[in-house]
Write a protein that holds these residues in place. Structure first.
Motif, PDB file in Angstrom:
ATOM      1  N   CYS A  43       3.967  34.588  26.923  1.00 67.18           N
ATOM      2  CA  CYS A  43       4.312  33.444  27.603  1.00 67.18           C
ATOM      3  C   CYS A  43       4.379  32.316  28.922  1.00 67.18           C
ATOM      4  O   CYS A  43       4.821  31.504  29.508  1.00 67.18           O
ATOM      5  N   LEU A 103      12.764  39.505  29.489  1.00 65.62           N
ATOM      6  CA  LEU A 103      11.523  38.594  29.721  1.00 65.62           C
ATOM      7  C   LEU A 103      11.991  37.648  27.956  1.00 65.62           C
ATOM      8  O   LEU A 103      11.895  36.253  28.787  1.00 65.62           O
ATOM      9  N   ILE A 125      10.654  36.262  34.551  1.00 60.99           N
ATOM     10  CA  ILE A 125       9.799  36.754  33.573  1.00 60.99           C
ATOM     11  C   ILE A 125       8.606  37.105  34.924  1.00 60.99           C
ATOM     12  O   ILE A 125       7.815  37.654  34.675  1.00 60.99           O
TER      13      ILE A 125
END
Length: 415
Positions: A43, A103, A125
């Motif tokens: 990510c 997350l 995150i």
């Protein structure tokens, strides 16, 4: 109707033991570790190709756009020291599951139509990755006590594979899904959900093991107290090695294509050189922990990684265009190897799972706070001097600092 008959204690214990054993298969554990590790960089890497579009969508300045990648790194440093306390209270398996779900939630929060949500998602995150970064070395040490270095290589390699995959697929996903950058970045929440489902058997196993009674044949020695790593010179050497190595990685991730382009290389070729460097990182991240696990001292290995970092930066300074592919190969090997070696130090320099968790919390807190300064500092030096030479000389000096710290971290001692 008569009341249900009570289950005999021996049978109840056997049922719980069998229930736990169903989830204890090594293949299930390995699948869970691999899928969790795939999420730990994906990510972050996925957002890099989308920064310009995000900037246009919200009308952000260049500095504000830079925070999209800097904020998660900063909060990895902030969140790391909290993780050992969480694992002691809730257990490693539940903490890992919670971090993976957080997350995924952070990925979705980041794509909501609000600047505040964008940065809040970056914070979530960063903290979630910090928790995973610290939890995984202790878990690997506990579950694979005789193969900890090898398994460290497996999950550090998987992290880099996830990052490479995300960087390569972000733009194609945007086109395929037809929802712009939001659809492309939001799609990575599905990978987090898959990892959470794959990790669930470990949570169920841990729950069954906690409820199952344990018979002890003889007297049990009290657990050895775990001291604070913040007072250990060895822990500081490991932390400095990880911090400086991470700073070199994040600085070159942020600026290497720009450095090449500013020296006359076409931007398309600069992107290919950078992608090649990321690909070579996978090799270093897998092989170096394997080598580290076969050695009682890793001083030479640490010096080799720092030396390769220095050589790659020096070649980038002296021959930025003609030597670009060579620099990319050397830097990729050094950066992936330094990541794997830093994580291996956490399991090799501790003699208990709680010790690994505490050392991981300290080293990654220091490491990511130091690393976050790299891209910003490099950009400031470039703006101040009008070129990249001073920045690269500073990176050379920092490679020497990593060599000194690695020499101490590679000693055959435990924190």
């Amino acid at each position: 109707m008569s009341a249900a008959r009570a289950v005999p204690p021996a049978l109840d214990r056997e049922v719980r033991t069998r229930s736990a054993a169903r989830f204890a298969h090594p293949a299930l554990l390995l699948a869970g570790i691999v899928l969790v590790a795939l999420n730990m960089r994906a990510c972050l890497a996925a957002v890099s190709p989308m920064v310009a579009e995000i900037q246009r969508t919200f009308g952000l300045s260049a500095t504000a756009s830079g925070l999209i990648t800097t904020v998660p790194v900063l909060f990895q440093g902030v969140g790391a020291p909290l993780t050992p306390r969480l694992t002691r209270r809730f257990g490693t398996e539940r903490v890992v599951l919670g971090a993976v779900l957080a997350l995924g939630a952070g990925v979705l929060l980041r794509v909501l139509p609000s600047v505040a949500a964008l940065y809040a998602g970056c914070v979530v995150i960063g903290v979630a990755i910090a928790v995973l970064n610290v939890s995984m070395p202790g878990l690997v040490k506990r579950e694979f006590p005789h193969k900890a270095a090898m398994m460290t290589g497996v999950y550090s390699t998987t992290m880099l594979v996830g990052a490479t995959m995300a960087a390569a697929l972000s733009v194609p996903l945007e086109r395929a899904l037809g929802g712009g950058w939001r659809a492309s970045l939001g799609a990575w929440s599905v990978l987090a959900l898959v990892a959470a489902v794959a990790w669930l058997p470990q949570v169920l196993r841990a729950r069954q093991e906690r409820t199952a009674p344990v018979r002890v044949a003889g007297p049990v020695a009290p657990p050895k107290p775990v001291g604070s790593p913040w007072r250990s010179a060895l822990a500081w050497q490991i932390s400095v090695f990880m911090g400086v190595s991470s700073l070199l990685v994040y600085t070159l991730v942020a600026w290497m294509p720009t450095i090449l382009a500013d020296h006359g290389m076409p931007r398309g070729e600069a992107g290919l050189v950078f992608a090649f460097s990321n690909l070579v990182q996978v090799v270093g991240a897998f092989l170096v922990p394997l080598l580290a696990g076969r050695m009682t001292r890793q001083r030479g290995l640490a010096l080799a990684m720092a030396g390769l970092n220095g050589a790659g930066v020096l070649w980038l300074l002296l021959a930025p265009v003609s030597g670009a592919w060579f620099s990319a190969a050397v830097l990729g090997l050094a950066q992936g190897g330094s990541l794997g070696l830093g994580l291996a130090f956490i399991v090799l320099r501790t003699d208990s799972v709680p010790g690994a968790a505490r050392l991981g919390g300290m080293s990654q807190a220091v490491g990511y706070l130091v690393a976050a300064a790299g891209p910003v500092g490099a950009g400031a030096l470039h703006q101040l001097t009008g070129g990249w030479d001073v920045t690269l000389v500073v990176l050379l000096a920092l490679a020497a600092v990593a060599a000194v710290a690695g020499w101490g971290a590679g000693r055959d001692r435990t924190v």
